[in-house]
Design an enzyme around this catalytic site. Sequence first.
Site, mmCIF file in Angstrom:
data_model
loop_
_atom_site.group_PDB
_atom_site.id
_atom_site.type_symbol
_atom_site.label_atom_id
_atom_site.label_comp_id
_atom_site.label_asym_id
_atom_site.label_seq_id
_atom_site.Cartn_x
_atom_site.Cartn_y
_atom_site.Cartn_z
ATOM 1 N N ILE A 14 3.942 14.388 7.584
ATOM 2 C CA ILE A 14 5.390 14.427 7.299
ATOM 3 C C ILE A 14 5.769 15.790 6.738
ATOM 4 C CG2 ILE A 14 7.305 13.377 6.036
ATOM 5 C CD1 ILE A 14 5.792 10.770 5.994
ATOM 6 N N HIS A 176 11.120 -1.193 0.496
ATOM 7 C CA HIS A 176 10.579 -0.696 1.779
ATOM 8 C C HIS A 176 9.284 -1.445 2.044
ATOM 9 C CE1 HIS A 176 9.662 1.817 5.092
ATOM 10 N NE2 HIS A 176 8.631 2.408 4.527
HETATM 11 O O1 TXD Z 1 9.481 5.393 4.691
HETATM 12 C C1 TXD Z 1 8.572 5.819 3.970
HETATM 13 N N1 TXD Z 1 8.813 6.131 2.692
HETATM 14 C C2 TXD Z 1 7.174 5.956 4.553
HETATM 15 C C3 TXD Z 1 6.280 6.774 3.641
HETATM 16 C C4 TXD Z 1 7.160 6.417 5.943
HETATM 17 C C5 TXD Z 1 5.999 6.949 6.457
HETATM 18 C C6 TXD Z 1 4.866 7.406 5.612
HETATM 19 N N2 TXD Z 1 4.967 6.998 4.248
HETATM 20 C C7 TXD Z 1 4.016 7.596 3.270
HETATM 21 O O2 TXD Z 1 4.186 9.004 3.136
HETATM 22 C C8 TXD Z 1 2.567 7.439 3.623
HETATM 23 O O3 TXD Z 1 2.143 6.102 3.390
HETATM 24 C C9 TXD Z 1 1.945 8.429 2.671
HETATM 25 O O4 TXD Z 1 1.841 7.832 1.386
HETATM 26 C C10 TXD Z 1 2.978 9.554 2.625
HETATM 27 C C11 TXD Z 1 2.600 10.760 3.422
HETATM 28 O O5 TXD Z 1 2.354 10.412 4.735
HETATM 29 P P1 TXD Z 1 1.698 11.517 5.736
HETATM 30 O O6 TXD Z 1 1.610 10.892 7.076
HETATM 31 O O7 TXD Z 1 2.400 12.830 5.568
HETATM 32 O O8 TXD Z 1 0.230 11.636 5.113
HETATM 33 P P2 TXD Z 1 -0.805 12.858 5.301
HETATM 34 O O9 TXD Z 1 -0.638 13.483 6.642
HETATM 35 O O10 TXD Z 1 -2.132 12.308 4.874
HETATM 36 O O11 TXD Z 1 -0.302 13.918 4.201
HETATM 37 C C12 TXD Z 1 -0.465 13.678 2.843
HETATM 38 C C13 TXD Z 1 -0.820 15.004 2.195
HETATM 39 C C14 TXD Z 1 -2.195 15.525 2.651
HETATM 40 O O12 TXD Z 1 -2.049 16.806 3.216
HETATM 41 C C15 TXD Z 1 -3.028 15.545 1.373
HETATM 42 O O13 TXD Z 1 -3.901 16.657 1.276
HETATM 43 C C16 TXD Z 1 -1.934 15.657 0.323
HETATM 44 O O14 TXD Z 1 -0.904 14.819 0.790
HETATM 45 N N3 TXD Z 1 -2.359 15.220 -0.988
HETATM 46 C C17 TXD Z 1 -1.932 15.791 -2.114
HETATM 47 N N4 TXD Z 1 -1.059 16.799 -2.296
HETATM 48 C C18 TXD Z 1 -0.841 17.139 -3.595
HETATM 49 N N5 TXD Z 1 -1.422 16.531 -4.669
HETATM 50 C C19 TXD Z 1 -2.309 15.515 -4.482
HETATM 51 N N6 TXD Z 1 -2.895 14.919 -5.543
HETATM 52 C C20 TXD Z 1 -2.587 15.104 -3.155
HETATM 53 N N7 TXD Z 1 -3.387 14.143 -2.632
HETATM 54 C C21 TXD Z 1 -3.231 14.226 -1.295
#
Ligand code: TXD
Length: 319
Positions: A14, A176
């Site tokens: 995302i 949600h």
């Molecule tokens: O409608 C909604 N709200 C939902 C939300 C719709 C779709 C996805 N939904 C949730 O968004 C999904 O269940 C996840 O909890 C988040 C992010 O989804 P995404 O598909 O972007 O996940 P990714 O591709 O795994 O990206 C998450 C990033 C990844 O690059 C990790 O390295 C990073 O988060 N990450 C962190 N960043 C900063 N700090 C910490 N601690 C951390 N841990 C992981």
Amino acid sequence: MARNKIALIGSGMIGGTLAHLIGLKELGDIVLFDIAEGIPQGKGLDIAQSSPVDDFDASLVGANDYSAIEGADVVIVTAGVPRKPGMSRDDLLGINLKVMEQVGAGIKKYAPGAFVICITNPLDAMVWALQKFSGLPKNMVVGMAGILDSARFRYFLADEFKVSVEDVTAFVLGGHGDSMVPLARYSTVAGIPLPDLVKMGWTSQENLDQIIQRTRDGGAEIVGLLKTGSAFYAPASSAIQMAEAFLKDKKRVLPVAAHLSGQYGVKDMYVGVPVIIGAGGVERVIEIDLNKTEQKQFEASVASVAGLCEACINIAPNL
Ligand code: TXD
């Protein structure tokens, strides 16, 4: 006037899509943050290199240190883990709550004046925890879910009626999750409410009920197809609509997870409701009249969110 600064905490599926959309819409300069080294920097550089082709001017910076988000006007949080097939959004709570604590501290320190849009699941609990961990004003921290759920509902309805998506409006209330409340009565084609369209023979109640259920299952349907993660294009577009409403003071009426302080009989929780978003963040919570069935469904949805918040407090008693 300096360009807006938009910080993306989480540069995954995302986050990367958000950065690309912000560039294409020239909404401002972008900081991609992540704990994964190289990912934010690589995606930032790649999108920057697309800017001469798509004619947008934006600074794109990738970072692994929160200081890079200093002074951001908008912060969009996707940091955490997404679900895999067979997992519910609620299964992510333990891991993602700890992430929200870190993110909240980073925002508190470097971007306390920002409008914060949380996307991380389980959304209604994560945005509630993020607001508490960050200490930002409750009207400046919101969760993105209702626009996505409504967009899924609108798309399925437009497909059913063979009309433009532009003429379909939809309302989805509540958490949600499986208990979300798509409101057929307040959803329309060009202002004609869905119950009237059933009477007019445009569809059957049975088809409508199936569409409502498919909306509830919208996230799981995509997780089941992708296998490696969850939806990211529509979630990103939905969050951008919220960011744009804030940055351009558009006073949009949008379904978002907003802090309730007694509205709908709910206190100190975040639940999906219609609000007005402008330069003041959530400028107003709109209390629509619910009939008995809708009220019952809404209360059930609130109860499931309350359960998630309880689970958070058990893990982090300082919440
Ligand atoms: O409608 C909604 N709200 C939902 C939300 C719709 C779709 C996805 N939904 C949730 O968004 C999904 O269940 C996840 O909890 C988040 C992010 O989804 P995404 O598909 O972007 O996940 P990714 O591709 O795994 O990206 C998450 C990033 C990844 O690059 C990790 O390295 C990073 O988060 N990450 C962190 N960043 C900063 N700090 C910490 N601690 C951390 N841990 C992981």
